[in-house]
Structures are given as C-alpha cells and as structure tokens.
Design a protein around this motif. Sequence first.
Motif, PDB file in Angstrom:
ATOM      1  N   LYS A   1       0.852  -1.192   0.000  1.00 26.61           N
ATOM      2  CA  LYS A   1       0.000   0.000   0.000  1.00 26.61           C
ATOM      3  C   LYS A   1       0.880   1.231   0.000  1.00 26.61           C
ATOM      4  O   LYS A   1       1.863   1.300   0.721  1.00 26.61           O
ATOM      5  CB  LYS A   1      -0.878   0.043   1.248  1.00 26.61           C
ATOM      6  N   ARG A   2       0.497   2.197  -0.839  1.00 24.83           N
ATOM      7  CA  ARG A   2       1.215   3.482  -0.891  1.00 24.83           C
ATOM      8  C   ARG A   2       0.190   4.598  -0.965  1.00 24.83           C
ATOM      9  O   ARG A   2      -0.842   4.472  -1.617  1.00 24.83           O
ATOM     10  CB  ARG A   2       2.094   3.557  -2.150  1.00 24.83           C
ATOM     11  N   GLN A   3       0.491   5.717  -0.335  1.00 24.64           N
ATOM     12  CA  GLN A   3      -0.339   6.915  -0.402  1.00 24.64           C
ATOM     13  C   GLN A   3       0.245   7.840  -1.474  1.00 24.64           C
ATOM     14  O   GLN A   3       1.452   8.114  -1.456  1.00 24.64           O
ATOM     15  CB  GLN A   3      -0.332   7.642   0.942  1.00 24.64           C
TER      16      GLN A   3
ATOM     17  N   LYS B   1      -0.650  11.391  -4.266  1.00 22.69           N
ATOM     18  CA  LYS B   1      -1.469  12.577  -4.534  1.00 22.69           C
ATOM     19  C   LYS B   1      -1.302  12.925  -6.007  1.00 22.69           C
ATOM     20  O   LYS B   1      -0.185  13.176  -6.472  1.00 22.69           O
ATOM     21  CB  LYS B   1      -0.992  13.729  -3.649  1.00 22.69           C
TER      22      LYS B   1
ATOM     23  N   VAL C   1      -6.802   1.583  -6.867  1.00 28.65           N
ATOM     24  CA  VAL C   1      -6.629   2.921  -6.304  1.00 28.65           C
ATOM     25  C   VAL C   1      -7.936   3.247  -5.607  1.00 28.65           C
ATOM     26  O   VAL C   1      -9.006   3.033  -6.165  1.00 28.65           O
ATOM     27  CB  VAL C   1      -6.346   3.979  -7.394  1.00 28.65           C
ATOM     28  N   TYR C   2      -7.836   3.744  -4.382  1.00 27.78           N
ATOM     29  CA  TYR C   2      -9.080   4.068  -3.691  1.00 27.78           C
ATOM     30  C   TYR C   2      -8.966   5.282  -2.794  1.00 27.78           C
ATOM     31  O   TYR C   2      -7.890   5.700  -2.394  1.00 27.78           O
ATOM     32  CB  TYR C   2      -9.625   2.868  -2.918  1.00 27.78           C
ATOM     33  N   TYR C   3     -10.147   5.834  -2.550  1.00 22.72           N
ATOM     34  CA  TYR C   3     -10.335   6.959  -1.637  1.00 22.72           C
ATOM     35  C   TYR C   3     -11.689   6.726  -0.975  1.00 22.72           C
ATOM     36  O   TYR C   3     -12.687   6.544  -1.666  1.00 22.72           O
ATOM     37  CB  TYR C   3     -10.315   8.280  -2.398  1.00 22.72           C
TER      38      TYR C   3
ATOM     39  N   PRO D   1      -5.801  12.614  -0.717  1.00 27.41           N
ATOM     40  CA  PRO D   1      -4.781  11.561  -0.862  1.00 27.41           C
ATOM     41  C   PRO D   1      -5.451  10.269  -1.326  1.00 27.41           C
ATOM     42  O   PRO D   1      -6.556   9.949  -0.895  1.00 27.41           O
ATOM     43  CB  PRO D   1      -4.221  11.389   0.552  1.00 27.41           C
TER      44      PRO D   1
ATOM     45  N   THR E   1      -5.005   6.011  -2.053  1.00 22.09           N
ATOM     46  CA  THR E   1      -4.251   4.829  -1.647  1.00 22.09           C
ATOM     47  C   THR E   1      -4.149   3.886  -2.831  1.00 22.09           C
ATOM     48  O   THR E   1      -5.147   3.595  -3.486  1.00 22.09           O
ATOM     49  CB  THR E   1      -4.941   4.119  -0.469  1.00 22.09           C
TER      50      THR E   1
ATOM     51  N   GLU F   1      -3.062   0.075  -3.883  1.00 24.33           N
ATOM     52  CA  GLU F   1      -2.824  -1.246  -3.308  1.00 24.33           C
ATOM     53  C   GLU F   1      -2.500  -2.210  -4.447  1.00 24.33           C
ATOM     54  O   GLU F   1      -3.233  -2.270  -5.436  1.00 24.33           O
ATOM     55  CB  GLU F   1      -4.069  -1.702  -2.544  1.00 24.33           C
TER      56      GLU F   1
END
Length: 75
Positions: A3-5, A7, A30-32, A53, A55, A57
């Motif tokens: 997992k990476r955050q 922008k 990719v999720y928010y 931001p 995320t 996965e």
Amino acid sequence: MNKRQIKLSKPEDARELVSTASKCDFDIDVYYNRVIVDAKSILGVMSLDFTQPLTVEYSGSNQSFERVLDRFALC
C-alpha cells in the motif's frame, strides 16, 4: 499486499499512472474512502477526487511502476 499513499494533481498525472499500471501483470487498485477503481482504467482513475490523498494497493513488483509511485508519493 503493498500500500502506498499518493497525490495526483492534474489529469496528466492520472494518465501517467494508468499508462504505467497497464504494463504490470498484477492487479492494482486505487481508492479513496469507499470508492475503489482499477488503476489500469483511465475513466476510473479520472473519476477520483484529486484533492484528496489516494491509496494504491498492489501485490506485485515493477520498477517502472514503483518510480511513478515515488513521484506522486505523499511525504
């Protein structure tokens, strides 16, 4: 599962992410909040809120993809 955050700030960023993700042979989401999209779908990624931001996965490894994530990573 990694997992990476990240922008994204403009449509060109989304296009670069999708282009690079499409070359990977593993699933990338990719999720928010509760919205989850396939990172290989330009329409899905463009539908996300770029002011927040995101995320990412994923379960595989690809150097090009990691470099793109590094460019958009939150510090």
